[in-house]
Design a protein around this motif. Structure first.
Motif, PDB file in Angstrom:
ATOM      1  N   CYS A 286       0.840  -1.206   0.000  1.00  0.00           N
ATOM      2  CA  CYS A 286       0.000   0.000   0.000  1.00  0.00           C
ATOM      3  C   CYS A 286       0.870   1.249   0.000  1.00  0.00           C
ATOM      4  O   CYS A 286       0.609   2.210  -0.744  1.00  0.00           O
ATOM      5  N   SER A 290       0.802   3.820  -2.972  1.00  0.00           N
ATOM      6  CA  SER A 290       0.117   5.111  -2.823  1.00  0.00           C
ATOM      7  C   SER A 290       1.054   6.230  -3.290  1.00  0.00           C
ATOM      8  O   SER A 290       0.630   7.146  -3.992  1.00  0.00           O
ATOM      9  N   PHE A 314      -4.844  -5.290  -5.066  1.00  0.00           N
ATOM     10  CA  PHE A 314      -4.994  -4.040  -4.317  1.00  0.00           C
ATOM     11  C   PHE A 314      -6.133  -3.222  -4.912  1.00  0.00           C
ATOM     12  O   PHE A 314      -6.533  -3.449  -6.056  1.00  0.00           O
TER      13      PHE A 314
END
Ligand code: AMP
Ligand code: MG
Length: 353
Positions: A286, A290, A314
């Motif tokens: 993540c 991101s 994801f």
């Protein structure tokens, strides 16, 4: 020059939690929390269990694990693995296994994202003053010169030995917290806890669901000011947000410069995205995604998701500067827009069939 805005201190959370009064009850689980400052951010770990001793021991061990990793991965602490690698003078430096693993992971993600994630960007970040919070706008010549010292492909990893060319520097700022969160989750699970929520400077890592087995409901912080723009229901997942609203400065030219840099230009990203939230099992994935999807911009980031979502599993919530929300189809029923944000338009991103 206006100093970096770090609303983190007040807000602590970019994902504020709506959980305390509704944690849910199955047996006699109580909530036990520990808050502390580490890795340059505030962390609050909350575990739910019937056994106070077990819960407190889990919290203590998780906090110790974060402290241990911070000491290994700090870019400024002269005793850290990363400092040793950055000052190795072109020679191989032996690091701890967990350091070698996170470096290897960061390099793999750099390759997968075609260099949008760039773990050797530190010299450029320094020129913008993001490492010391004394911001300035470097000249284009200076940026070009520093970019010569940037390039993940040139980092050599052989087992637990890392070699950097003289002048190059590694920095785990974009992946370290997610990876440390994964390790804290492992510690908590090993201690026998089945319900916990780790807030790592606004990034959330959930162990299981609420004590009654239902999902956690997280508030997603608005990139446009205070408050949240929506909620997300998850269990056993990490939820990590990147955005240039978290840390930025306004230059003498009146322009807002954020802390996420496009490695292609050496300048802060300014592509119409306000924030990118990634949801997956692993915090480190993540965290890496991101940051890198934010660098790519909406169009390329959506293509990346379509291409990789089956292999990496994801989901993403993009918020654009013009207040649109784009979310991937798997989580559309888990997301709810806040009542006072109804003007934000929602678009669902579908996988290619
Ligand atoms: P995050 O908050 O996880 O999005 O990470 C942002 C941090 O990573 C910044 O504060 C910088 O220290 C560093 N950084 C900025 N741009 C990049 C980039 N393109 N690749 C890797 N790290 C970056
Ligand atoms: Mg990140």
């Amino acid at each position: 020059m206006i100093a970096i805005n770090r609303r983190l201190c007040v807000w602590i959370l970019s994902l504020s939690l709506i959980l305390t009064s509704c944690a849910g009850r199955k047996g006699r689980e109580e909530a036990y929390s520990s808050s502390f400052f580490a890795m340059d951010t505030y962390m609050t770990f909350t575990v739910y269990d019937e056994d106070a001793k077990k819960a407190q021991s889990a919290l203590r061990q998780a906090k110790e694990e974060i402290g241990r990793l911070e000491a290994l991965w700090s870019v400024t602490d002269e005793d850290s693995d990363i400092y040793a690698v950055n000052h190795g003078g072109g020679r191989p430096v032996t690091v701890q296994e967990e350091t070698a693993q996170i470096i290897q992971f960061a390099l793999e993600m750099a390759e997968k994202t075609d260099g949008a994630l760039e773990p050797t960007l530190y010299p450029v970040l320094t020129a913008w003053g993001f490492t010391k919070e004394e911001n300035q706008i470097p000249s284009l010549e200076q940026i070009d010169r520093l970019l010569e010292r940037v390039g993940y492909e040139r980092v050599l990893v052989a087992g637990d030995q890392i070699t950097l060319e003289e002048g190059m520097m590694l920095d785990l700022g974009a992946v370290g917290k997610g990876s440390a969160g994964d390790r804290a989750v492992q510690v908590i699970e090993k201690a026998g806890i089945t319900s916990a929520l780790l807030d790592i400077g606004g990034n959330i890592q959930a162990v299981g669901g609420k004590p009654d087995g239902s999902d956690w409901r997280l508030g997603l912080r608005s990139p446009f000011g205070e408050g949240i723009f929506g909620t997300l229901q998850i269990s056993d997942r990490s939820v990590v947000t990147s955005g240039n609203y978290e840390r930025y400065f306004i230059g003498e030219d009146g322009v807002r410069y954020g802390h996420i840099i496009d490695p292609a230009t050496g300048c802060p990203v300014n592509n119409g995205l306000a924030s990118v939230t990634v949801i997956a099992k692993e915090g480190r994935l993540c965290d890496a995604l991101s940051t890198s999807l934010f660098v790519m911009g909406l169009e390329d980031a959506v293509s990346y998701w379509k291409e990789h979502q089956e292999e990496q599993i994801f989901d993403v919530i993009f918020v654009t500067e013009d207040q649109k929300v784009y979310l991937t189809e798997r989580i559309k029923d888990r997301f709810n827009l806040q009542k006072d944000c109804r003007e934000m338009k929602i678009h669902v991103i579908e996988a290619e069939k």
